[in-house]
Design an enzyme around this catalytic site. Structure first.
Site, mmCIF file in Angstrom:
data_model
loop_
_atom_site.group_PDB
_atom_site.id
_atom_site.type_symbol
_atom_site.label_atom_id
_atom_site.label_comp_id
_atom_site.label_asym_id
_atom_site.label_seq_id
_atom_site.Cartn_x
_atom_site.Cartn_y
_atom_site.Cartn_z
ATOM 1 C CE LYS A 37 -37.447 6.964 -61.393
ATOM 2 N NZ LYS A 37 -37.149 6.993 -62.839
ATOM 3 C CG ASP A 95 -32.001 -5.924 -69.792
ATOM 4 O OD1 ASP A 95 -32.010 -4.910 -69.067
ATOM 5 O OD2 ASP A 95 -32.123 -7.084 -69.356
ATOM 6 C CB VAL A 96 -31.557 0.060 -69.649
ATOM 7 C CG1 VAL A 96 -32.349 0.651 -70.803
ATOM 8 C CG2 VAL A 96 -32.424 -0.167 -68.419
ATOM 9 C CE1 TYR A 115 -39.353 4.449 -59.494
ATOM 10 C CE2 TYR A 115 -40.539 5.973 -58.066
ATOM 11 C CZ TYR A 115 -40.217 5.527 -59.332
ATOM 12 O OH TYR A 115 -40.733 6.154 -60.433
HETATM 13 N N1 LIG Z 1 -46.220 6.211 -63.983
HETATM 14 C C1 LIG Z 1 -45.881 6.926 -62.938
HETATM 15 O O1 LIG Z 1 -46.726 7.201 -62.059
HETATM 16 C C2 LIG Z 1 -44.477 7.428 -62.820
HETATM 17 C C3 LIG Z 1 -44.227 8.464 -61.918
HETATM 18 C C4 LIG Z 1 -42.918 8.949 -61.788
HETATM 19 C C5 LIG Z 1 -41.905 8.452 -62.576
HETATM 20 N N2 LIG Z 1 -42.187 7.443 -63.454
HETATM 21 C C6 LIG Z 1 -41.069 6.933 -64.260
HETATM 22 O O2 LIG Z 1 -41.463 6.832 -65.611
HETATM 23 C C7 LIG Z 1 -40.653 5.867 -66.273
HETATM 24 C C8 LIG Z 1 -41.551 4.971 -67.112
HETATM 25 O O3 LIG Z 1 -42.364 4.193 -66.269
HETATM 26 P P1 LIG Z 1 -43.922 3.964 -66.516
HETATM 27 O O4 LIG Z 1 -44.635 4.571 -65.387
HETATM 28 O O5 LIG Z 1 -44.295 4.324 -67.889
HETATM 29 O O6 LIG Z 1 -43.986 2.374 -66.254
HETATM 30 P P2 LIG Z 1 -44.260 1.146 -67.240
HETATM 31 O O7 LIG Z 1 -45.584 1.295 -67.891
HETATM 32 O O8 LIG Z 1 -44.041 -0.051 -66.389
HETATM 33 O O9 LIG Z 1 -43.117 1.278 -68.319
HETATM 34 C C9 LIG Z 1 -41.776 1.003 -68.006
HETATM 35 C C10 LIG Z 1 -41.014 0.835 -69.296
HETATM 36 O O10 LIG Z 1 -39.637 0.563 -68.993
HETATM 37 C C11 LIG Z 1 -39.244 -0.620 -69.688
HETATM 38 N N3 LIG Z 1 -38.197 -1.294 -68.944
HETATM 39 C C12 LIG Z 1 -38.213 -1.733 -67.664
HETATM 40 N N4 LIG Z 1 -37.061 -2.342 -67.344
HETATM 41 C C13 LIG Z 1 -36.285 -2.282 -68.463
HETATM 42 C C14 LIG Z 1 -34.990 -2.743 -68.782
HETATM 43 N N5 LIG Z 1 -34.229 -3.402 -67.894
HETATM 44 N N6 LIG Z 1 -34.517 -2.504 -70.022
HETATM 45 C C15 LIG Z 1 -35.267 -1.858 -70.931
HETATM 46 N N7 LIG Z 1 -36.496 -1.399 -70.699
HETATM 47 C C16 LIG Z 1 -37.002 -1.619 -69.472
HETATM 48 C C17 LIG Z 1 -40.530 -1.438 -69.798
HETATM 49 O O11 LIG Z 1 -40.511 -2.356 -70.890
HETATM 50 P P3 LIG Z 1 -40.109 -3.907 -70.802
HETATM 51 O O12 LIG Z 1 -40.745 -4.468 -69.570
HETATM 52 O O13 LIG Z 1 -40.618 -4.469 -72.076
HETATM 53 O O14 LIG Z 1 -38.617 -3.921 -70.735
HETATM 54 C C18 LIG Z 1 -41.524 -0.329 -70.118
HETATM 55 O O15 LIG Z 1 -41.472 0.018 -71.475
HETATM 56 C C19 LIG Z 1 -39.889 5.140 -65.166
HETATM 57 O O16 LIG Z 1 -38.569 5.639 -65.104
HETATM 58 C C20 LIG Z 1 -40.639 5.524 -63.909
HETATM 59 O O17 LIG Z 1 -39.835 5.472 -62.765
HETATM 60 C C21 LIG Z 1 -43.435 6.921 -63.588
#
Ligand SMILES: NC(=O)c1ccc[n+]([C@@H]2O[C@H](COP(=O)([O-])OP(=O)(O)OC[C@H]3O[C@@H](n4cnc5c(N)ncnc54)[C@H](OP(=O)(O)O)[C@@H]3O)[C@@H](O)[C@H]2O)c1
Length: 270
Positions: A158, A63-64, A154
């Site tokens: 970022k 958990d980060v 958010y």
């Molecule tokens: N998808 C987009 O459109 C998008 C666009 C811009 C930026 N991002 C960024 O990309 C990154 C990944 O997000 P994603 O889009 O792939 O979303 P996602 O599918 O919801 O994945 C998020 C990941 O972060 C983990 N996580 C969340 N809270 C955590 C915690 N407290 N400790 C450890 N792990 C944690 C989740 O796993 P668990 O729930 O199992 O912990 C999951 O593996 C994020 O930083 C997000 O802001 C995404």
């Protein structure tokens, strides 16, 4: 670092979306990956998928928002891989809502994961990265340039990690460690199905139209290429590049566009 074969890679948030796709892509290129997140079940599913394709992957629950948990996860990765060449600080989620509706706790919760979680990961992984003269990739967002109504928490998080990446770049240069800031637009993942408390709601619909969303595997290919080339920054998706271009070169126009856009209750997180 043009070739991924044999690289030792650690990815936070590797159980889903972008992090899982990055793990699959690195493993496809014969890197060894350790993925970290809170859900053991989802982590194991990603690892099994990678192993079924002949790749090498290990999971560690982490958990980060908890410093000790991050230190233990990094120590596990370092030990099982024999060092770290690439660290991707990717774990994150999105708090949405108008400022007047959000509580201070909402902002704190957002920062605990998206900002302090990244700092915890960086601090725990730096000794190993200095040893290998490796690459630190930080997952930002187009929202780190282009904040929209209803997404203040958010976007603030970022903006903060973008500043962190830019500051770190100069600090780590003497040690041969490169910093890659990745700023995605809309990418296929669960992020828009995770609520303000960070809990996955699989039944929630994705409010972003599918034509605007880049497949995670395609995004991961571009991201891995940028990491291997040690590019200072990568903006992913066409709309993301346009948004960042406007924010950088036409700030007045951007402000006018943004202030006219409607603050919806469930804006897309990107
Ligand atoms: N998808 C987009 O459109 C998008 C666009 C811009 C930026 N991002 C960024 O990309 C990154 C990944 O997000 P994603 O889009 O792939 O979303 P996602 O599918 O919801 O994945 C998020 C990941 O972060 C983990 N996580 C969340 N809270 C955590 C915690 N407290 N400790 C450890 N792990 C944690 C989740 O796993 P668990 O729930 O199992 O912990 C999951 O593996 C994020 O930083 C997000 O802001 C995404």
């Amino acid at each position: 670092m043009r070739n991924a074969a044999g690289l030792r890679v650690f990815i936070t948030g590797g159980s889903s979306g972008i992090g899982a796709a990055l793990a699959r892509r690195f493993a496809q290129l014969k890197a060894k990956v350790v993925i970290a997140a809170r859900s053991q079940e989802r982590l194991e599913a990603v690892c099994q998928g990678i192993r079924a394709q002949g790749g090498w992957a290990q999971a560690v629950v982490c958990d980060v928002t908890d410093s000790l948990s991050v230190e233990k996860a990094v120590a596990f990765a370092r030990e099982s891989l024999g060092g770290l060449d690439v660290v991707v600080a990717n774990a994150g989620f999105g708090v949405v809502g108008r400022v007047e509706e959000l509580t201070l706790e909402d902002f704190e919760r957002q920062f605990e994961t998206n900002v302090y979680g990244v700092i915890r990961t960086v601090k725990a992984a730096l000794p190993a990265l200095k040893e290998s003269r490796g690459v630190l990739a930080i997952m930002g967002s187009v929202s780190g340039y282009f904040p929209t109504p209803g997404a203040s928490a958010y976007a603030m998080s970022k903006f903060a990690v973008r500043a962190l990446a830019e500051s770190l770049r100069g600090e780590l240069r003497p040690y041969g460690v490169s910093v890659v800031l990745i700023s995605p637009g809309f990418v296929e993942s669960n992020i828009r199905r995770v609520d303000n408390r960070g809990i996955l709601r699989p039944e929630a619909p994705d409010p972003v139209p599918p034509w605007l969303i880049m497949p995670a595997e395609k995004a991961a290919k571009l991201m891995v290429r940028a990491i291997l080339k040690r590019k200072p920054e990568l903006v992913v998706t066409g709309h993301g590049k346009l948004a960042v271009f406007l924010a950088r070169h036409f700030p007045r126009l951007t402000r006018a566009l943004v202030s006219r856009s409607q603050a919806r209750r469930q804006p897309g997180r990107n």
